[in-house]
Design an enzyme around this catalytic site. Structure first.
Site, short mmCIF file in Angstrom:
data_model
loop_
_atom_site.label_atom_id
_atom_site.label_comp_id
_atom_site.label_asym_id
_atom_site.label_seq_id
_atom_site.Cartn_x
_atom_site.Cartn_y
_atom_site.Cartn_z
N THR A 1 -6.64 1.36 6.27
CA THR A 1 -5.67 0.47 5.62
C THR A 1 -4.36 0.65 6.34
OG1 THR A 1 -6.78 0.63 3.48
CG2 THR A 1 -4.47 -0.08 3.47
N LYS B 1 -6.37 -6.41 1.90
CA LYS B 1 -6.40 -5.05 1.36
C LYS B 1 -5.14 -4.75 0.56
CE LYS B 1 -7.89 -0.94 0.48
NZ LYS B 1 -8.24 0.10 1.46
N LYS C 1 1.06 5.65 0.83
CA LYS C 1 1.17 4.97 2.12
C LYS C 1 0.83 3.49 1.99
CE LYS C 1 -2.33 4.83 4.67
NZ LYS C 1 -3.49 3.93 4.97
#
Length: 294
Positions: free
Chosen positions: A104, A179, A247
């Site tokens: 990701t 995502k 993150k």
């Protein structure tokens, strides 16, 4: 490429053997692919090597041998270095091969990698996944893919060794944008799961019985069915790390701000996860968010 993939003659490289990466790599071997691997910590690969994987000394060395090179690492900075560094896989890969980042990462970085890959006669796809450690283990990941559709069709059998819900989303970066949608929904949902369980506890209910009533109704979700039982059992082992969620939410927030979107739930979730990490839980699973509410 399709013919080779279907007969298992494609050589696949896999870089990054963490909680999810190792299971994904193992499923590629189970599907019959010859597998070259590299991870910063070689000890993580020992069981795969015993099962037939071939160790290479560095990401570039993997790419030199593979027809399809897959990365599943931690941060966008890792992705950038592995792909675009002086000794990166874009520079090392043989012309005509396929580079797939399943980390990701940043949609903008995915677009950059795509452009640099094209200059070298390579095909690049961004293909982040959802489904956590269970989905990775069982080969049932959701895979969201950006890049050229022809390249997607060519490597589809490789994706099918790791996932079941595999959707082509559009041009380079589209997989990463998808995502981000996933992570935004999950982050807000985990707040709801945590609040519901703590409410159940404080009202004197049995949380396991509450879960039995609500998980198949309108409140049902993957997190409620898979992570709420872990919370009830006191299991905070990572299927997905808190530090990685922070993150991801940071990337999503940056992208949302660039589009002029005020993402209220996303902002709150990121704040709560940062508070959780500051309390020493950065390497716990995302279900540890419940500790903030307790």
């Amino acid at each position: 490429m399709n013919e080779l993939a279907s007969t298992g003659k494609v050589k696949v490289g896999f870089i990054g053997l963490g909680v999810m990466g190792k299971s994904m790599a193992r499923n590629l071997m189970k599907a019959g692919y010859d597998l070259y691997v590299y991870s910063r910590t070689k000890s993580k690969s020992e069981d795969l090597l015993q099962e037939g994987a071939i160790w290479k000394e560095g990401a570039a060395d993997v790419a030199r041998h593979a027809d399809v090179t897959i990365t599943m690492v931690e941060y966008p900075s890792d992705v950038e270095n592995i792909f675009l560094g002086p000794s990166g896989i874009v520079a090392a890969a043989k012309p005509g091969s396929y580079l797939i980042d399943m980390t990701t990462s940043s949609p903008a970085l995915a677009a950059r990698i795509y452009e640099e890959s094209r200059k070298k006669g390579l095909q690049s796809l961004d293909a982040p996944v959802s489904g956590g450690d269970i989905g990775a283990r069982d080969g049932k990941l959701s895979i969201m893919v950006g890049g050229d559709e022809e390249a997607f069709e060519a490597v589809l059998p490789v994706f099918q060794a790791m996932g079941t819900n595999i959707v082509y989303q559009g041009a380079a970066g589209a997989g990463q944008h998808t995502k981000m949608c996933n992570q935004i929904a999950i982050a807000a949902n985990m707040m709801g799961v945590s609040e519901a369980l703590v409410y159940a506890e404080r009202s004197g209910l049995n949380p396991a019985r509450v879960l039995k009533s609500i998980e198949t109704g309108a409140a049902g979700s993957w997190s409620l069915s898979n992570l709420a039982p872990r919370i009830i059992q006191g299991n905070y082992e990572p299927g997905f790390y808190v530090k990685h969620m922070i993150k991801d939410l940071g990337i999503a927030l940056q992208s949302a701000e660039a589009m002029g979107l005020e993402a209220y739930g996303l902002s709150l979730a990121k704040t709560l996860y940062e508070k959780l990490a500051a309390a020493g839980e950065e390497s716990s699973g995302t279900q540890a968010l419940v500790k903030i509410y307790r």
